[in-house]
Enzyme design. Sequence first.
Site, PDB file in Angstrom:
ATOM      1  N   GLU A 108      -4.953 -11.070 -14.434  1.00  9.09           N
ATOM      2  CA  GLU A 108      -6.253 -11.755 -14.403  1.00  9.09           C
ATOM      3  C   GLU A 108      -7.169 -11.207 -15.501  1.00  9.09           C
ATOM      4  O   GLU A 108      -7.910 -11.958 -16.134  1.00  9.09           O
ATOM      5  CB  GLU A 108      -6.882 -11.572 -13.024  1.00  9.09           C
ATOM      6  CG  GLU A 108      -6.075 -12.292 -11.949  1.00  9.09           C
ATOM      7  CD  GLU A 108      -6.617 -12.055 -10.552  1.00  9.09           C
ATOM      8  OE1 GLU A 108      -6.410 -10.942 -10.037  1.00  9.09           O
ATOM      9  OE2 GLU A 108      -7.260 -12.952 -10.005  1.00  9.09           O
ATOM     10  N   GLU A 128      -0.202 -11.467  -5.503  1.00 13.90           N
ATOM     11  CA  GLU A 128      -1.080 -11.056  -4.397  1.00 13.90           C
ATOM     12  C   GLU A 128      -0.681 -11.650  -3.047  1.00 13.90           C
ATOM     13  O   GLU A 128      -0.877 -11.036  -2.003  1.00 13.90           O
ATOM     14  CB  GLU A 128      -2.537 -11.446  -4.696  1.00 13.90           C
ATOM     15  CG  GLU A 128      -3.208 -10.593  -5.750  1.00 13.90           C
ATOM     16  CD  GLU A 128      -3.024 -11.120  -7.165  1.00 13.90           C
ATOM     17  OE1 GLU A 128      -2.072 -11.899  -7.394  1.00 13.90           O
ATOM     18  OE2 GLU A 128      -3.821 -10.761  -8.038  1.00 13.90           O
TER      19      GLU A 128
HETATM   20  N1  CAA Z   1      -1.756  -0.107  -6.554  1.00 16.97           N
HETATM   21  C1  CAA Z   1      -1.479   1.143  -6.191  1.00 16.97           C
HETATM   22  N2  CAA Z   1      -0.257   1.696  -6.276  1.00 16.97           N
HETATM   23  C2  CAA Z   1       0.722   0.933  -6.784  1.00 16.97           C
HETATM   24  C3  CAA Z   1       0.502  -0.382  -7.199  1.00 16.97           C
HETATM   25  C4  CAA Z   1      -0.805  -0.906  -7.080  1.00 16.97           C
HETATM   26  N3  CAA Z   1      -1.107  -2.146  -7.485  1.00 16.97           N
HETATM   27  N4  CAA Z   1       1.669  -0.892  -7.664  1.00 16.97           N
HETATM   28  C5  CAA Z   1       2.581   0.078  -7.532  1.00 16.97           C
HETATM   29  N5  CAA Z   1       2.017   1.177  -7.014  1.00 16.97           N
HETATM   30  C6  CAA Z   1       2.662   2.468  -6.764  1.00 16.97           C
HETATM   31  C7  CAA Z   1       3.756   2.362  -5.734  1.00 16.97           C
HETATM   32  O1  CAA Z   1       3.237   2.532  -4.430  1.00 16.97           O
HETATM   33  C8  CAA Z   1       4.657   3.500  -6.150  1.00 16.97           C
HETATM   34  O2  CAA Z   1       4.068   4.680  -5.667  1.00 16.97           O
HETATM   35  P1  CAA Z   1       4.999   5.937  -5.278  1.00 16.97           P
HETATM   36  O3  CAA Z   1       5.759   6.288  -6.507  1.00 16.97           O
HETATM   37  O4  CAA Z   1       4.037   6.956  -4.811  1.00 16.97           O
HETATM   38  O5  CAA Z   1       5.893   5.421  -4.191  1.00 16.97           O
HETATM   39  C9  CAA Z   1       4.543   3.526  -7.668  1.00 16.97           C
HETATM   40  O6  CAA Z   1       3.326   2.825  -7.956  1.00 16.97           O
HETATM   41  C10 CAA Z   1       5.680   2.849  -8.399  1.00 16.97           C
HETATM   42  O7  CAA Z   1       5.868   1.561  -7.845  1.00 16.97           O
HETATM   43  P2  CAA Z   1       7.324   0.954  -7.617  1.00 16.97           P
HETATM   44  O8  CAA Z   1       8.193   1.952  -6.964  1.00 16.97           O
HETATM   45  O9  CAA Z   1       7.125  -0.350  -6.936  1.00 16.97           O
HETATM   46  O10 CAA Z   1       7.799   0.761  -9.122  1.00 16.97           O
HETATM   47  P3  CAA Z   1       8.676  -0.394  -9.763  1.00 16.97           P
HETATM   48  O11 CAA Z   1       8.863  -0.036 -11.174  1.00 16.97           O
HETATM   49  O12 CAA Z   1       9.853  -0.698  -8.919  1.00 16.97           O
HETATM   50  O13 CAA Z   1       7.785  -1.716  -9.707  1.00 16.97           O
HETATM   51  C11 CAA Z   1       5.807  -3.017  -9.967  1.00 16.97           C
HETATM   52  C12 CAA Z   1       6.617  -1.793 -10.447  1.00 16.97           C
HETATM   53  C13 CAA Z   1       6.571  -4.307 -10.285  1.00 16.97           C
HETATM   54  C14 CAA Z   1       4.496  -3.006 -10.689  1.00 16.97           C
HETATM   55  C15 CAA Z   1       5.621  -2.924  -8.432  1.00 16.97           C
HETATM   56  O14 CAA Z   1       5.096  -1.646  -8.125  1.00 16.97           O
HETATM   57  C16 CAA Z   1       4.666  -3.939  -7.867  1.00 16.97           C
HETATM   58  O15 CAA Z   1       5.057  -5.071  -7.635  1.00 16.97           O
HETATM   59  N6  CAA Z   1       3.421  -3.519  -7.600  1.00 16.97           N
HETATM   60  C17 CAA Z   1       2.433  -4.350  -6.967  1.00 16.97           C
HETATM   61  C18 CAA Z   1       1.873  -5.344  -7.916  1.00 16.97           C
HETATM   62  C19 CAA Z   1       0.815  -6.143  -7.221  1.00 16.97           C
HETATM   63  O16 CAA Z   1       0.966  -6.588  -6.108  1.00 16.97           O
HETATM   64  N7  CAA Z   1      -0.314  -6.330  -7.916  1.00 16.97           N
HETATM   65  C20 CAA Z   1      -1.411  -7.035  -7.378  1.00 16.97           C
HETATM   66  C21 CAA Z   1      -2.304  -6.049  -6.705  1.00 16.97           C
HETATM   67  S1  CAA Z   1      -3.566  -6.869  -5.777  1.00 16.97           S
HETATM   68  C22 CAA Z   1      -4.673  -7.359  -6.944  1.00 16.97           C
HETATM   69  O17 CAA Z   1      -4.538  -7.165  -8.106  1.00 16.97           O
HETATM   70  C23 CAA Z   1      -5.841  -8.027  -6.326  1.00 16.97           C
HETATM   71  C24 CAA Z   1      -6.699  -8.774  -7.248  1.00 16.97           C
HETATM   72  O18 CAA Z   1      -6.490  -9.942  -7.485  1.00 16.97           O
HETATM   73  C25 CAA Z   1      -7.847  -8.134  -7.819  1.00 16.97           C
END
Ligand code: CAA
Length: 690
Positions: A108, A128
Amino acid sequence: MGNINASVDLRRDGRIAIVTTDNPPVNALKHEVRAGLAEALGQVRDDDDVEAVVIACAGRTFFAGADITEFGRPPQAPSLGEFIAAIETMPKPVVAALHGTALGGGFELALACHFRVAAAGARVGLPEVRLGLLPGAGGTQRLPRLVGPEKALKMIVTGEPIGAVEALADGVVDEIAAGDLTGSAIAFARRVVADRRPLRRVRDRDDKLVAEGFADAAAALTRRLRGREAPAACVEAVRNAMILPFDEGLKRESELFQKLVAGDQSKAQRHVFFAEREAAKVPGIPMGTKPRALANGAVIGAGTMGGGIAMCFANAGIPVTLIETSNDLLQKGLDRIAANYRATVARGGLAGDEMDRRLGQITGAVGIDAVGDADVVIEAVFEEMALKKRVFADLDRVAKPGALLATNTSTLDVDEIAGSTSRPQDVVGTHFFSPANVMRLLEIVRGAKSGPDAVVTALTLARLLGKVPAVVGVCYGFVGNRMLARRSVEAERLLLEGASPQEVESAHVEFGLPMGPFAMMDLAGLDVGWLIRKSRGEHAVIEDALCEAGHFGQKTGIGYFRYQAGSRAAIPDPEVERIILDTAARLGVTRRKIGPEEIIERTVFPMINEGARILEDGIATRPGDIDVIWVYGYGWPVWRGGPMYYADRLGLPHLRDRLTFYAERSGDQSLRPAALISRLAAENRGFATF
Ligand code: CAA
Ligand code: NAI
């Protein structure tokens, strides 16, 4: 210039400012990052020597979104929305340099930049919805303006990201960097300045906001998302992009986001997000334990599970040898795999050449010697201890030293199987769920002698195969099926006491499960459980009677329900009704009407009770692991967060009291609340504090 704070750096390359964020591991947009970015942007806005700005990230990815751990805490300025507005209104060009996964708030933010340059492997998306949310920082208003409402809705409701090439074709990114990303973004910014290109604000565009086809697309996308609040909110927000002025659409999006983020469903889904990641962390593994090689595999047994497991390898691009006892059986197995792939191609889920590539990864063979130099061998032969021990003794002889030796047993003692080899440290259970190529869960069974590196290798394998792992200990049924067994007992009692199979079914579907206990048994085959019960001297009065009458489930067209040829639709069957009534009469059970609330309590609470015993026994490490197992192995509704999380929401005192009531009413002492539940309830705590 220089370090703005611990996460954000500002430097100059000629008259281009580069703002780089480094907040490992995924550059989540936590408060410090937002504050640093806002400060950097403020500085360059007023600096006449800066002509354009590049926003980039260090490490493995561009911003992967808002920091999920901050949800539910008091907001801290600047909000992401405020910062994004500041980017959009910058009087000089802002270029986003995207790599890795630009997700959620990260994408975004990029959409508010005036231009976007992406690395070839970058992916962008709005996931999300998987957290029970909608994109809350302008995504529902900006993306439809770039790609049209229909495509935007698809990305937002499925949460599926798209790759750089597709993003370029859709006009989401302006250029794919040929080499160094930041260098390319700087060069792009220089060209924008030199060409005096006007700033392109997505908010000002409306040429793609065409409503035609939107309603149908929305209906199709949300049809199968029963019970979930977020997808409907996504549809509403994207529709607003077409009918409201930009700022009003943005305001409405923010209100919808606030409502969802405070709601029960998103809390539950965020719990599952973190539980899933926690489940991959296994206690007792020395730091730095490395996985073994996983370049090729072998699967023994080309039946239902073996075929599906071989497909998992092929889908992941790992060559696999599939081994049977005869050419006939092997060919049958290979044919079934090819038919499975063909069905996916026919549905449009796979390209024909991709199917050929995957089939090319699978080599069939007869005889166990064919395991050759496989790095991992997964045994999926019949569920018979003597046979499994023979297979493992043979593997001990033929498998290469250090190969991971895994059994797909669903009930048998992994330690006993490991004992038939001279290398129990190499043996684990890898319990796939049917259909193995579809279900995401992998229960990794850690035997008493499984080596730490064998467990780490199994976890790595799970990741390579796209599975969600949960490490469990050795016991009958491990975690998932041990709990399921409790549900089966109660489901049968419900039938005896007056509920019909379809009433039990619809109560579970209404609860949010993809199917109820009886449709599930019909799918798996009633004969499987019958054989296991016979071998253990156990009985299930109604199911035994059904099996004796040839009701084996979908495979015979009749089980607890009737099935028409080629259909999986469960039709109530009068003969089943008669068998239930006869059995109840024979046992002298007085039947009564049973409502959906009691049905769910009676099936779900004993399962949770067993989950508590599993924690007491140390078979599962954390309540969250059990939740992950149920969400990914059995389709437990993710918006209810898994059974243990659900129990906490209800309150353990309530659970204790209801279990006590049912134990007293039925006289079945196994329904008494587990000691752990009684203790936590007395202390007014939940499983979350376990
Ligand atoms: N916030 C906080 N922590 C996060 C995070 C986030 N958005 N995304 C990942 N992490 C953390 C995980 O909990 C993990 O922590 P630990 O190592 O302590 O377990 C670490 O980062 C690594 O994550 P993964 O093990 O999942 O790593 P990956 O390489 O397999 O995947 C990724 C990476 C594709 C980014 C995956 O982490 C993911 O899908 N993350 C979430 C993405 C997401 O949902 N984003 C939207 C957030 S909501 C938002 O943005 C609202 C809005 O509109 C304003
Ligand atoms: P299946 O009966 O479909 O397949 C077993 C296959 O193994 C048969 O094709 C058989 O010919 C082959 N086989 C037997 N002995 C062999 C040997 N010595 N060498 C090579 N192949 C041999 O059984 P299914 O359902 O695939 O189950 C396999 C294992 O997976 C069992 O341990 C079962 O408990 C477990 N499992 C089954 C699940 C299911 O839903 N079917 C789910 C999870 C685990």
